[in-house]
Design an enzyme around this catalytic site. Sequence first.
Site, mmCIF file in Angstrom:
data_model
loop_
_atom_site.group_PDB
_atom_site.id
_atom_site.type_symbol
_atom_site.label_atom_id
_atom_site.label_comp_id
_atom_site.label_asym_id
_atom_site.label_seq_id
_atom_site.Cartn_x
_atom_site.Cartn_y
_atom_site.Cartn_z
ATOM 1 N N ASP A 208 0.838 -1.192 0.000
ATOM 2 C CA ASP A 208 0.000 0.000 0.000
ATOM 3 C C ASP A 208 0.874 1.244 0.000
ATOM 4 O OD1 ASP A 208 0.358 1.026 2.981
ATOM 5 O OD2 ASP A 208 0.114 -1.141 3.075
ATOM 6 N N ASP A 210 0.737 3.601 2.392
ATOM 7 C CA ASP A 210 0.592 4.173 3.713
ATOM 8 C C ASP A 210 -0.557 5.184 3.678
ATOM 9 O OD1 ASP A 210 1.725 3.823 6.369
ATOM 10 O OD2 ASP A 210 2.303 5.921 6.269
#
Length: 288
Positions: A208, A210
């Site tokens: 991802d 973050d």
Amino acid sequence: MQTKIGVIGGSGIYDIDGLEGAKWVPVDSPWGDPSDAILTGKLGGIDMAFLPRHGRGHVHSPSTVPYRANIDALKRLGVTDIISVSACGSFREDLAPGDFVIVDQFIDRTFAREKSFFGTGCVAHVSVAHPTCPRLSDACETAGRDAGIKMHSGGIYLAMEGPQFSSQAESLLYRQWGCDVIGMTNMPEAKLAREAEICYASVAMITDYDSWHPDHGAVEVSDVIKTLQGNGTKARDLVTRLPALLGGERSPCPHGCDRALEYAVMTAVDKRDPALAAKLDAIAGRVL
């Protein structure tokens, strides 16, 4: 010396396929129980040991992983090279979910963990200026590229305590610091591997962005799990290529990882705590 590869699997990786003579071996450690039994066997004729960092079924949080027991157990099994595989968030647009980063530096922001095998009664200071092994890291990068994974060479890993993900303010701060990825488990693992004189490489599997990214304002756990599954398959492909790259005969590490304690122990012999010295039999027996 014979090569023995240890793999510490992170979120989404709880076993390794294709091991000949595979069996789960419990290992006793004076530092407590490891995360789980260790899966041992041979891959490509090379001895392997696999440890699920969070335990099978994911029972340990990043803060409760028994890091000292894990490293000690791998040392007792004769592991010469540790490959740490872990899920991470990305601080850079060009480090996309599904990409892998070969980490070479860390910023340790953890605070609730025991970070050394040494202490009162046997003090030691090892250098972690260069906390990963370039030889082992290069092998991981080559294995990943051969497996068709988009690999990035070098990166700074921000180790946070967790288990919560970052606030947006924290995420933006870490980007300003120049960090590349964020995770919760490579510290104190890398420091302890250095104290144990075991070569260590870190493979960060990006799941991802973050919480800094304008188009990905928060870490969605459902998206992370979906990416984790794909990353787990890639990581297994990478690991299966390592035996051929590392070979069976193990020469001394050209970067000195296996001699990190050479001048590290400071406590005079007659002042050492016998109980602590006994616990250090596997980790530091070579110098004690």
